[in-house]
Design a protein around this motif. Structure first.
Motif, PDB file in Angstrom:
ATOM      1  N   ALA A   1       0.834  -1.209   0.000  1.00 42.72           N
ATOM      2  CA  ALA A   1       0.000   0.000   0.000  1.00 42.72           C
ATOM      3  C   ALA A   1       0.866   1.255   0.000  1.00 42.72           C
ATOM      4  O   ALA A   1       0.580   2.216  -0.734  1.00 42.72           O
ATOM      5  CB  ALA A   1      -0.933  -0.004   1.209  1.00 42.72           C
ATOM      6  N   PHE A   2       1.917   1.262   0.829  1.00 38.80           N
ATOM      7  CA  PHE A   2       2.848   2.401   0.844  1.00 38.80           C
ATOM      8  C   PHE A   2       3.456   2.603  -0.532  1.00 38.80           C
ATOM      9  O   PHE A   2       3.501   3.714  -1.048  1.00 38.80           O
ATOM     10  CB  PHE A   2       3.975   2.187   1.857  1.00 38.80           C
ATOM     11  CG  PHE A   2       3.587   2.404   3.288  1.00 38.80           C
ATOM     12  CD1 PHE A   2       2.436   3.066   3.664  1.00 38.80           C
ATOM     13  CD2 PHE A   2       4.413   1.935   4.297  1.00 38.80           C
ATOM     14  CE1 PHE A   2       2.097   3.271   4.987  1.00 38.80           C
ATOM     15  CE2 PHE A   2       4.094   2.129   5.623  1.00 38.80           C
ATOM     16  CZ  PHE A   2       2.929   2.804   5.971  1.00 38.80           C
ATOM     17  N   ASP A   3       3.954   1.512  -1.133  1.00 40.89           N
ATOM     18  CA  ASP A   3       4.617   1.618  -2.432  1.00 40.89           C
ATOM     19  C   ASP A   3       3.665   2.156  -3.504  1.00 40.89           C
ATOM     20  O   ASP A   3       4.054   2.983  -4.331  1.00 40.89           O
ATOM     21  CB  ASP A   3       5.183   0.265  -2.863  1.00 40.89           C
ATOM     22  CG  ASP A   3       6.382  -0.162  -2.020  1.00 40.89           C
ATOM     23  OD1 ASP A   3       6.946   0.691  -1.291  1.00 40.89           O
ATOM     24  OD2 ASP A   3       6.744  -1.357  -2.081  1.00 40.89           O
ATOM     25  N   ILE A   4       2.419   1.696  -3.467  1.00 42.49           N
ATOM     26  CA  ILE A   4       1.429   2.171  -4.447  1.00 42.49           C
ATOM     27  C   ILE A   4       1.163   3.662  -4.232  1.00 42.49           C
ATOM     28  O   ILE A   4       1.154   4.445  -5.184  1.00 42.49           O
ATOM     29  CB  ILE A   4       0.123   1.355  -4.345  1.00 42.49           C
ATOM     30  CG1 ILE A   4       0.356  -0.068  -4.868  1.00 42.49           C
ATOM     31  CG2 ILE A   4      -1.014   2.036  -5.109  1.00 42.49           C
ATOM     32  CD1 ILE A   4      -0.762  -1.040  -4.549  1.00 42.49           C
ATOM     33  N   TYR A   5       0.975   4.057  -2.986  1.00 43.62           N
ATOM     34  CA  TYR A   5       0.722   5.468  -2.699  1.00 43.62           C
ATOM     35  C   TYR A   5       1.905   6.330  -3.114  1.00 43.62           C
ATOM     36  O   TYR A   5       1.740   7.361  -3.767  1.00 43.62           O
ATOM     37  CB  TYR A   5       0.404   5.695  -1.224  1.00 43.62           C
ATOM     38  CG  TYR A   5       0.334   7.165  -0.912  1.00 43.62           C
ATOM     39  CD1 TYR A   5      -0.794   7.905  -1.251  1.00 43.62           C
ATOM     40  CD2 TYR A   5       1.425   7.835  -0.362  1.00 43.62           C
ATOM     41  CE1 TYR A   5      -0.845   9.267  -1.027  1.00 43.62           C
ATOM     42  CE2 TYR A   5       1.377   9.204  -0.138  1.00 43.62           C
ATOM     43  CZ  TYR A   5       0.240   9.908  -0.471  1.00 43.62           C
ATOM     44  OH  TYR A   5       0.210  11.257  -0.262  1.00 43.62           O
ATOM     45  N   PHE A   6       3.108   5.911  -2.719  1.00 45.32           N
ATOM     46  CA  PHE A   6       4.302   6.702  -3.032  1.00 45.32           C
ATOM     47  C   PHE A   6       4.487   6.837  -4.540  1.00 45.32           C
ATOM     48  O   PHE A   6       4.830   7.904  -5.040  1.00 45.32           O
ATOM     49  CB  PHE A   6       5.552   6.100  -2.399  1.00 45.32           C
ATOM     50  CG  PHE A   6       5.525   6.080  -0.887  1.00 45.32           C
ATOM     51  CD1 PHE A   6       4.796   6.994  -0.156  1.00 45.32           C
ATOM     52  CD2 PHE A   6       6.238   5.109  -0.199  1.00 45.32           C
ATOM     53  CE1 PHE A   6       4.781   6.978   1.226  1.00 45.32           C
ATOM     54  CE2 PHE A   6       6.235   5.079   1.186  1.00 45.32           C
ATOM     55  CZ  PHE A   6       5.501   6.014   1.905  1.00 45.32           C
ATOM     56  N   ALA A   7       4.263   5.748  -5.271  1.00 44.06           N
ATOM     57  CA  ALA A   7       4.412   5.798  -6.730  1.00 44.06           C
ATOM     58  C   ALA A   7       3.340   6.700  -7.351  1.00 44.06           C
ATOM     59  O   ALA A   7       3.635   7.480  -8.268  1.00 44.06           O
ATOM     60  CB  ALA A   7       4.321   4.392  -7.311  1.00 44.06           C
ATOM     61  N   ALA A   8       2.122   6.626  -6.859  1.00 41.73           N
ATOM     62  CA  ALA A   8       1.034   7.437  -7.405  1.00 41.73           C
ATOM     63  C   ALA A   8       1.228   8.930  -7.110  1.00 41.73           C
ATOM     64  O   ALA A   8       0.752   9.779  -7.860  1.00 41.73           O
ATOM     65  CB  ALA A   8      -0.305   6.969  -6.849  1.00 41.73           C
ATOM     66  N   ALA A   9       1.925   9.231  -6.028  1.00 41.33           N
ATOM     67  CA  ALA A   9       2.117  10.632  -5.629  1.00 41.33           C
ATOM     68  C   ALA A   9       3.293  11.301  -6.336  1.00 41.33           C
ATOM     69  O   ALA A   9       3.485  12.512  -6.190  1.00 41.33           O
ATOM     70  CB  ALA A   9       2.298  10.704  -4.113  1.00 41.33           C
TER      71      ALA A   9
END
Length: 138
Positions: free
Chosen positions: A13-21
């Motif tokens: 979830a962190f990785d997805i959020y960080f990549a999307a941001a």
């Protein structure tokens, strides 16, 4: 063992959020938000230099304190006089969350290893039966 996979799910979830941001203007928004007397903390010197260039374009005379965060240097950073707010660059926030998740995973693994080594040093049930049998002369 993280039997339920909670750590892996949080990391994903962190990785997805960080990549999307990425490339959403967070650095520019921060550069527009800081004021004279504020302190901004960064994960790396490269991030600090990049941010300094953003500030220089906007207002080269604005006095904002910029520091690279490290736990080792925290006492020095804590003594930094700040007349304004303290901000953290998004990469530092990401790093702190990622480090906390990694520490948690290491702690879970350490608990598991410690318990495993304790189980190995305890006699198993069959050894105990043989010991009691010999002690009682059976």
């Amino acid at each position: 063992m993280d039997f339920f996979g909670i750590g892996a799910a949080l990391k994903a979830a962190f990785d997805i959020y960080f990549a999307a941001a990425r490339h959403t203007g967070r650095s520019n928004t921060l550069a527009d938000s800081v004021s004279e007397g504020d302190l901004v903390l960064f994960a790396t010197h490269a991030d600090l230099r990049w941010f300094r260039s953003l500030l220089d374009v906007r207002d080269p005379n604005r006095r904002v304190k910029l520091r690279v965060w490290s736990e080792r240097d925290y006492p020095d950073i804590a003594r930094t006089h700040v007349s304004g707010k303290v901000f953290m660059d998004h990469r530092l926030v990401e790093k702190l969350y990622d480090d906390a998740l990694s520490r948690c995973a290491r702690e879970i693994a350490m608990i598991e290893r410690r318990q495993h080594s304790n189980e190995c040093s305890r006699p198993n049930r069959d050894d105990l039966v043989v010991t009691l049998w010999r002690r009682d002369g059976l």
